[in-house]
Design a protein around this motif. Structure first.
Motif, PDB file in Angstrom:
ATOM      1  N   GLY A 310       0.816  -1.195   0.000  1.00 14.22           N
ATOM      2  CA  GLY A 310       0.000   0.000   0.000  1.00 14.22           C
ATOM      3  C   GLY A 310       0.853   1.250   0.000  1.00 14.22           C
ATOM      4  N   GLU A 311       0.271   2.356  -0.410  1.00 10.63           N
ATOM      5  CA  GLU A 311       1.017   3.605  -0.503  1.00 10.63           C
ATOM      6  C   GLU A 311       1.611   3.996   0.852  1.00 10.63           C
ATOM      7  OE1 GLU A 311      -1.252   6.837  -1.971  1.00 10.63           O
ATOM      8  OE2 GLU A 311       0.263   8.316  -1.546  1.00 10.63           O
ATOM      9  N   ARG A 312       0.854   3.798   1.937  1.00 13.40           N
ATOM     10  CA  ARG A 312       1.346   4.186   3.266  1.00 13.40           C
ATOM     11  C   ARG A 312       2.530   3.317   3.671  1.00 13.40           C
ATOM     12  NH1 ARG A 312       0.589   2.599   8.519  1.00 13.40           N
ATOM     13  NH2 ARG A 312       0.754   4.248  10.092  1.00 13.40           N
ATOM     14  N   ALA A 313       2.424   1.969   3.406  1.00  8.33           N
ATOM     15  CA  ALA A 313       3.513   1.075   3.783  1.00  8.33           C
ATOM     16  C   ALA A 313       4.772   1.406   3.013  1.00  8.33           C
ATOM     17  CB  ALA A 313       3.101  -0.380   3.529  1.00  8.33           C
ATOM     18  N   ALA A 314       4.610   1.711   1.733  1.00  8.31           N
ATOM     19  CA  ALA A 314       5.776   2.033   0.918  1.00  8.31           C
ATOM     20  C   ALA A 314       6.423   3.329   1.376  1.00  8.31           C
ATOM     21  CB  ALA A 314       5.366   2.143  -0.553  1.00  8.31           C
ATOM     22  N   ARG A 315       5.580   4.316   1.782  1.00  6.32           N
ATOM     23  CA  ARG A 315       6.125   5.611   2.163  1.00  6.32           C
ATOM     24  C   ARG A 315       6.809   5.553   3.524  1.00  6.32           C
ATOM     25  NH1 ARG A 315       1.797   8.131   1.589  1.00  6.32           N
ATOM     26  NH2 ARG A 315       1.084   8.142   3.740  1.00  6.32           N
ATOM     27  N   THR A 316       6.168   4.896   4.503  1.00  2.38           N
ATOM     28  CA  THR A 316       6.733   4.889   5.846  1.00  2.38           C
ATOM     29  C   THR A 316       7.904   3.933   5.965  1.00  2.38           C
ATOM     30  OG1 THR A 316       5.151   3.182   6.518  1.00  2.38           O
ATOM     31  CG2 THR A 316       4.517   5.484   6.874  1.00  2.38           C
ATOM     32  N   GLY A 317       7.970   2.944   5.060  1.00  2.00           N
ATOM     33  CA  GLY A 317       9.058   1.985   5.165  1.00  2.00           C
ATOM     34  C   GLY A 317      10.189   2.242   4.213  1.00  2.00           C
ATOM     35  N   ALA A 318      10.246   3.389   3.585  1.00  2.00           N
ATOM     36  CA  ALA A 318      11.256   3.647   2.555  1.00  2.00           C
ATOM     37  C   ALA A 318      12.651   3.405   3.080  1.00  2.00           C
ATOM     38  CB  ALA A 318      11.131   5.091   2.069  1.00  2.00           C
ATOM     39  N   GLY A 319      13.354   2.494   2.376  1.00  2.00           N
ATOM     40  CA  GLY A 319      14.753   2.254   2.687  1.00  2.00           C
ATOM     41  C   GLY A 319      14.982   1.413   3.930  1.00  2.00           C
ATOM     42  N   GLY A 320      13.915   0.931   4.590  1.00  2.00           N
ATOM     43  CA  GLY A 320      14.095   0.240   5.849  1.00  2.00           C
ATOM     44  C   GLY A 320      14.102  -1.258   5.710  1.00  2.00           C
ATOM     45  N   GLN A 321      14.367  -1.944   6.861  1.00  2.00           N
ATOM     46  CA  GLN A 321      14.298  -3.388   6.954  1.00  2.00           C
ATOM     47  C   GLN A 321      13.400  -3.730   8.127  1.00  2.00           C
ATOM     48  OE1 GLN A 321      18.075  -5.294   7.082  1.00  2.00           O
ATOM     49  NE2 GLN A 321      18.837  -4.312   5.235  1.00  2.00           N
ATOM     50  N   ALA A 322      12.827  -4.926   8.074  1.00  2.00           N
ATOM     51  CA  ALA A 322      11.950  -5.329   9.148  1.00  2.00           C
ATOM     52  C   ALA A 322      12.191  -6.795   9.470  1.00  2.00           C
ATOM     53  CB  ALA A 322      10.472  -5.123   8.766  1.00  2.00           C
ATOM     54  N   GLY A 323      11.903  -7.174  10.719  1.00  2.00           N
ATOM     55  CA  GLY A 323      12.112  -8.554  11.102  1.00  2.00           C
ATOM     56  C   GLY A 323      11.034  -9.474  10.576  1.00  2.00           C
ATOM     57  N   ALA A 324       9.858  -8.946  10.291  1.00  2.00           N
ATOM     58  CA  ALA A 324       8.766  -9.778   9.783  1.00  2.00           C
ATOM     59  C   ALA A 324       7.814  -8.908   9.024  1.00  2.00           C
ATOM     60  CB  ALA A 324       8.043 -10.470  10.952  1.00  2.00           C
ATOM     61  N   GLY A 325       7.013  -9.517   8.188  1.00  2.00           N
ATOM     62  CA  GLY A 325       6.026  -8.743   7.439  1.00  2.00           C
ATOM     63  C   GLY A 325       5.199  -9.639   6.556  1.00  2.00           C
ATOM     64  N   GLY A 326       3.995  -9.170   6.194  1.00  2.00           N
ATOM     65  CA  GLY A 326       3.121  -9.931   5.312  1.00  2.00           C
ATOM     66  C   GLY A 326       3.473  -9.701   3.866  1.00  2.00           C
ATOM     67  N   ARG A 327       2.667 -10.328   2.996  1.00  2.00           N
ATOM     68  CA  ARG A 327       2.939 -10.250   1.572  1.00  2.00           C
ATOM     69  C   ARG A 327       2.426  -8.951   0.974  1.00  2.00           C
ATOM     70  NH1 ARG A 327       4.945 -14.165  -1.213  1.00  2.00           N
ATOM     71  NH2 ARG A 327       4.027 -13.397  -3.134  1.00  2.00           N
ATOM     72  N   GLY A 328       1.554  -8.187   1.677  1.00  2.00           N
ATOM     73  CA  GLY A 328       1.085  -6.919   1.142  1.00  2.00           C
ATOM     74  C   GLY A 328       0.017  -7.112   0.082  1.00  2.00           C
ATOM     75  N   GLU A 329      -0.333  -6.032  -0.586  1.00  2.11           N
ATOM     76  CA  GLU A 329      -1.375  -6.043  -1.587  1.00  2.11           C
ATOM     77  C   GLU A 329      -0.860  -6.655  -2.887  1.00  2.11           C
ATOM     78  OE1 GLU A 329      -3.129  -1.844   0.124  1.00  2.11           O
ATOM     79  OE2 GLU A 329      -2.356  -1.983  -1.904  1.00  2.11           O
ATOM     80  N   ARG A 330      -1.730  -7.353  -3.612  1.00  3.70           N
ATOM     81  CA  ARG A 330      -1.364  -7.983  -4.861  1.00  3.70           C
ATOM     82  C   ARG A 330      -2.162  -7.379  -6.009  1.00  3.70           C
ATOM     83  NH1 ARG A 330       3.488  -9.977  -5.118  1.00  3.70           N
ATOM     84  NH2 ARG A 330       3.799 -11.969  -4.115  1.00  3.70           N
ATOM     85  N   VAL A 331      -1.619  -7.500  -7.197  1.00  8.17           N
ATOM     86  CA  VAL A 331      -2.338  -7.051  -8.377  1.00  8.17           C
ATOM     87  C   VAL A 331      -3.605  -7.884  -8.526  1.00  8.17           C
ATOM     88  CG1 VAL A 331      -2.212  -6.804 -10.876  1.00  8.17           C
ATOM     89  CG2 VAL A 331      -0.199  -6.352  -9.478  1.00  8.17           C
ATOM     90  N   ALA A 332      -4.745  -7.249  -8.802  1.00 12.58           N
ATOM     91  CA  ALA A 332      -6.018  -7.954  -8.918  1.00 12.58           C
ATOM     92  C   ALA A 332      -5.953  -8.988 -10.033  1.00 12.58           C
ATOM     93  CB  ALA A 332      -7.144  -6.952  -9.189  1.00 12.58           C
ATOM     94  N   PRO A 333      -6.476 -10.213  -9.793  1.00 15.87           N
ATOM     95  CA  PRO A 333      -6.454 -11.248 -10.837  1.00 15.87           C
ATOM     96  C   PRO A 333      -7.405 -10.901 -11.973  1.00 15.87           C
ATOM     97  CG  PRO A 333      -7.744 -11.981  -8.958  1.00 15.87           C
ATOM     98  CD  PRO A 333      -7.100 -10.677  -8.550  1.00 15.87           C
ATOM     99  N   LEU A 334      -7.125 -11.479 -13.127  1.00 15.73           N
ATOM    100  CA  LEU A 334      -8.000 -11.297 -14.281  1.00 15.73           C
ATOM    101  C   LEU A 334      -9.140 -12.308 -14.210  1.00 15.73           C
ATOM    102  CD1 LEU A 334      -5.279 -10.957 -17.070  1.00 15.73           C
ATOM    103  CD2 LEU A 334      -6.731  -9.126 -16.206  1.00 15.73           C
ATOM    104  N   PRO A 335     -10.374 -11.892 -14.398  1.00 13.12           N
ATOM    105  CA  PRO A 335     -11.480 -12.854 -14.361  1.00 13.12           C
ATOM    106  C   PRO A 335     -11.454 -13.740 -15.601  1.00 13.12           C
ATOM    107  CG  PRO A 335     -12.274 -10.678 -15.003  1.00 13.12           C
ATOM    108  CD  PRO A 335     -10.836 -10.509 -14.611  1.00 13.12           C
ATOM    109  N   PRO A 336     -11.847 -15.021 -15.470  1.00 12.67           N
ATOM    110  CA  PRO A 336     -11.917 -15.903 -16.641  1.00 12.67           C
ATOM    111  C   PRO A 336     -12.941 -15.375 -17.646  1.00 12.67           C
ATOM    112  CG  PRO A 336     -12.049 -17.152 -14.594  1.00 12.67           C
ATOM    113  CD  PRO A 336     -12.204 -15.703 -14.226  1.00 12.67           C
ATOM    114  N   VAL A 337     -12.712 -15.672 -18.923  1.00 11.87           N
ATOM    115  CA  VAL A 337     -13.646 -15.279 -19.976  1.00 11.87           C
ATOM    116  C   VAL A 337     -13.935 -16.490 -20.854  1.00 11.87           C
ATOM    117  CG1 VAL A 337     -12.921 -12.859 -20.017  1.00 11.87           C
ATOM    118  CG2 VAL A 337     -11.777 -14.511 -21.487  1.00 11.87           C
ATOM    119  N   VAL A 338     -15.082 -16.472 -21.504  1.00 12.52           N
ATOM    120  CA  VAL A 338     -15.502 -17.571 -22.374  1.00 12.52           C
ATOM    121  C   VAL A 338     -15.107 -17.261 -23.813  1.00 12.52           C
ATOM    122  CG1 VAL A 338     -17.497 -18.816 -23.300  1.00 12.52           C
ATOM    123  CG2 VAL A 338     -17.406 -18.229 -20.863  1.00 12.52           C
ATOM    124  N   LEU A 339     -14.467 -18.220 -24.472  1.00 15.22           N
ATOM    125  CA  LEU A 339     -14.080 -18.099 -25.878  1.00 15.22           C
ATOM    126  C   LEU A 339     -14.984 -19.004 -26.702  1.00 15.22           C
ATOM    127  CD1 LEU A 339     -12.211 -17.209 -28.192  1.00 15.22           C
ATOM    128  CD2 LEU A 339     -10.661 -19.068 -27.554  1.00 15.22           C
TER     129      LEU A 339
END
Length: 454
Positions: A310-339
């Motif tokens: 997230g924008e806040r996590a990226a801004r407040t953590g700039a250049g830092g290291q942490a002992g633990a952390g989650g995977r954060g936000e992911r790019v939204a998946p593409l929905p299946p479509v019918v061909l």
């Protein structure tokens, strides 16, 4: 080149196809007027929708709009006009206009159907100017690659034509155009590149522009080789930190840039500059480092990946290291479509087609009977654990192993279409065709799948 020769050259490029719907960006200038007429002749008037954006910035703006409307009426093409919301508080006018233009085009294309392309009238002259401008403003190898003929929905059919050729085409066809008087001035950086830098290069060497274009073409070819080399360094979507640290500095930068770009789903400016710092992350526990653009590199017990945060996590953590952390936000998946069988569909930035075909043992040609009685296939993203029995290989293979063996760039995998029949994978463009659905000696009817993408 005469007008018919221009049409045949563009037709051969395959970016405009008969009957394939297209939204065409029509400014009223000679390049877009040339493209409009060519598209009407190749695609057909009924399949072309011309979009004109009236920014209201110049006294002549309404005259430009009327000219475009009259031209479309003459050619039998649907004309759509959008008026942009005025730019507030100053800022980059050209960037604002570009964003407004493409946003309107994307909205219109989606309304007209998933398979609708967007065509822009960029020429070889525009390509040269773009490369030179990016070279001056962006310290990146990507700056020298220029504009690609196809970029998702966006196609640029005129990239091999010069501005002189589009002018000659319009004159030969009796097509009038409108000149934007601001293009003659030096207020904007792109104009200064056109009038001063390009002119100076042409004076230094008569083939300067052709040489710039040839250089970009060579670098795009070499970029494919570099991409394959970068692919070899990854274990799926990760790379051991020790391996990263052992790479030559140039390759290390490319690997870190690829990680960042893949996590964000777009280019992340400047991520490569932090490659040495990323390689120095600690090997025990979890450590992370901000790469910019809302992306961070995460090392877990010596294995490196990148994630979108997230924008806040990226801004407040700039250049830092942490002992633990989650995977954060992911790019939204593409929905299946019918061909449909037969039919066409858009999947993200890919256009897929299913058409009747002669029986031939080539990639993407499937046995119609093997597909069953259903009238459609499903297109989706690949999933962990996906497997396929490829033609020419013994047994089944995981898609991850196939992607690595076939050197599919990491950044392309998430959006790569996977065509499924029932519960089985039938085809992945450029990767594999399933032996289960491939043609055999007993095949009597076949369909061919094709995919056009970024």
């Amino acid at each position: 080149m005469d007008p018919d020769g221009v049409v045949e050259q563009i037709r051969a490029g395959g970016l405009l196809r008969p009957g394939a719907p297209v939204v065409l960006l029509l400014s009223g200038g000679r390049d877009s007027v040339c493209l409009l007429d060519v598209a009407a002749r190749i695609v057909g008037e009924q399949a072309v929708t011309a979009l004109h954006v009236n920014y209201g910035l110049r006294a002549e703006a309404d005259d430009d709009e009327r000219h475009c409307a009259a031209l479309c009426e003459r050619l039998g093409v649907t004309f759509v006009v959008r008026r942009a919301t005025p730019l507030a508080g100053g800022g980059n006018v050209q960037a604002w206009a570009r964003e407004a233009r493409y946003a309107a085009a994307q909205e219109l294309a989606r309304a007209l159907g998933d398979c609708t392309a967007i065509a822009a009238g960029h020429t070889a002259d525009d390509q040269v100017e773009t490369i030179l401008y990016r070279l001056a403003s962006s310290p990146s190898r990507r700056a020298l690659l220029g504009m690609r003929p196809r970029d998702g929905r966006l196609v640029r059919p005129l990239l091999e034509l010069t501005r002189a050729q589009t002018t000659a085409y319009c004159e030969a066809r009796g097509l009038g155009w409108r000149d934007d008087v601001t293009n003659a001035g030096d207020r904007y950086a792109r104009n200064r590149v056109r009038h001063q830098l390009v002119a100076a290069l042409r004076e230094a060497h008569p083939a300067a522009e052709a040489n710039v274009l040839r250089l970009a073409e060579l670098l795009r070819d070499e970029a494919d080789v570099l991409d394959a080399l970068v692919d070899e360094q990854f274990d799926g979507e990760t790379i051991p930190l020790d391996r990263l640290a052992s790479l030559a500095p140039a390759l290390r930068r490319l690997v870190v840039q690829r990680l960042a770009d893949a996590a964000a789903g777009r280019p992340v400016s400047g991520a490569a500059r932090r490659a040495d710092a990323v390689a120095a992350l600690r090997r025990q526990g979890t450590a992370w480092l901000d790469l910019g653009g809302g992306v961070r590199a995460v090392a877990e017990y010596g294995v490196l990946r990148a994630e979108l945060v997230g924008e806040r996590a990226a801004r407040t953590g700039a250049g830092g290291q942490a002992g633990a952390g989650g995977r954060g936000e992911r790019v939204a998946p593409l929905p299946p479509v019918v061909l449909p069988i037969p039919g066409a569909v858009m999947f993200g930035d890919w256009q897929l087609r299913c058409e009747a075909s002669a029986v031939a043992a080539v990639d993407g040609v499937l046995d119609r009977a093997a597909l069953g009685d259903g009238g459609a296939l499903l297109v989706r993203q690949w999933r962990t654990g996906d497997r396929i029995a490829p033609i020419g290989l013994d047994g089944t293979k995981s898609l991850q192993d196939l992607f690595t063996a076939r050197r599919v760039p990491l950044a392309r995998r998430a959006a790569l279409p996977v065509v499924v029949c029932g519960e089985e994978i039938a085809w992945i463009p450029g990767v594999a065709t399933s032996a289960r659905f491939g043609v055999t000696a007993s095949t009597r009817a076949a369909v061919r799948l094709t995919a056009t993408g970024p």
